[in-house]
Design a protein around this motif. Structure first.
Motif: not given
Length: 331
Positions: A325-329, A226-240
């Motif tokens: 994140v998935a819905k946004e993507v 959870q901490s990584y996702m909060k710190k790196n939201p754009e990275t998680i979105e790009k990954f997804t």
């Protein structure tokens, strides 16, 4: 005065053109460390995303490591040796139940069915599940999704795994195929490509699919602390987004094309066998066509765990699953 203005304006235009280019050149590529639980054709969309450059298009560089086991994969994420894990969703429940103050969140689903098949030693033209009664059955590791799904399906067909057959579970995962090939067991639960390879070599015969029998379940998902996702939201979105592109690509291309793209990751496996496996998984809907892990799948997962006596506590979908994140993507 006019000459000065023209010269100054020319310099201004040059600056306007060059500065954005320089800024683009200074954009850093984000490195994401991914730990996959095993190397498997079951994860074809992930390798397609890598080979087709979908991560690169998002400005991501993926460092992929195979950790060979759910416990090792989760340890890698919890210790920050990996940013993202590709592993069964049940592991996030186990971690949460241990009282973690930084839970591991499922954010993108890759496979949506079990990936194992029931293989018989003898050829059976008209298979029925009751033929397992009184047999010797080579199962999987206790507490793992393959074994839990296996027992769930057996019970669904009125077979008690503890009394209606001899269940063998004291063989390491890597040695199960060799044990069966050496003569142990009448039936075995196997992943691909081993199941199809045995069939090709005449060592066994695929008689049923546990994925088809058990229905949709978040069998393998990408997850992160959870901490990584909060710190790196754009990275998680790009990954997804990269994974979603790959899911669409696999869905819209032939099994042969997919096999050709991912062959680099399975150099010791014949291309035609890779194609056979991809086709088998596609035909039964094992590859998720989008990254959303929905509530019905989450419930099915916990029902299977509960039936196996391995559910430490019931956890709500919203607690360990992020679908935003998935819905946004997908927009």
């Amino acid at each position: 005065m006019k000459k000065w203005f023209k010269a100054g304006f020319a310099l201004f235009l040059i600056a306007v053109l060059i500065i954005p280019l320089a800024a683009c050149g200074q954009d850093k590529v984000q490195t994401v460390k991914v730990a996959e639980v095993t190397r498997s054709i079951f994860y074809a969309p992930q390798y397609v995303a890598l080979e087709k450059g979908f991560f690169e298009e998002e400005g991501l560089e993926i460092e992929l490591t195979t950790t060979w086991g759910g416990d090792k994969t989760m340890t890698a994420v919890l210790s920050n040796a990996a940013d993202v894990a590709l592993v069964g969703s049940e592991t996030s429940i186990y971690v949460y139940a241990q009282g973690s103050n930084d839970p591991v969140i499922n954010f993108a689903q890759l496979t949506q069915t079990d990936g194992t098949f029931l293989v018989s030693r003898e050829k059976i033209d008209d298979f029925s599940w009751d033929q397992l009664k009184g047999s010797t059955y080579l199962g999987q590791r206790t507490g793992g999704m393959p074994q839990m799904v296996g027992e769930f399906v057996l019970k669904k067909h009125g077979i008690d795994p503890k009394s209606d057959l001899e269940m063998i579970q004291n063989i390491d995962y890597a040695n199960i195929p060799n044990a069966f090939a050496s003569g142990t067991g009448d039936f075995v639960q196997l992943f691909e490509p081993q199941a199809s390879l045995f069939e090709k070599e005449g060592k066994g015969h695929i008689v049923a699919s546990f994925g088809t029998e058990s229905g949709h379940v978040p069998y393998t998902t990408f997850m992160s602390k959870q901490s990584y996702m909060k710190k790196n939201p754009e990275t998680i979105e790009k990954f997804t987004r990269a994974i979603y592109k790959a899911q669409h690509w696999v869905e819209s291309h032939s099994s042969k094309e997919t096999a050709e793209v991912i062959q680099e990751y399975f150099k010791d496996t014949d291309l035609t066998l890779i194609e056979t496996v991809v086709d088998r998984y596609k035909s039964q809907g094992s590859y998720a066509t989008d990254p959303i892990l929905d509530e019905s799948e989450w419930k099915n997962l916990q029902d299977i765990m509960d039936e196996a006596g391995e559910l430490p506590e019931e956890v709500s979908h919203g607690t360990l699953v992020n679908t935003e994140v998935a819905k946004e993507v997908m927009k």
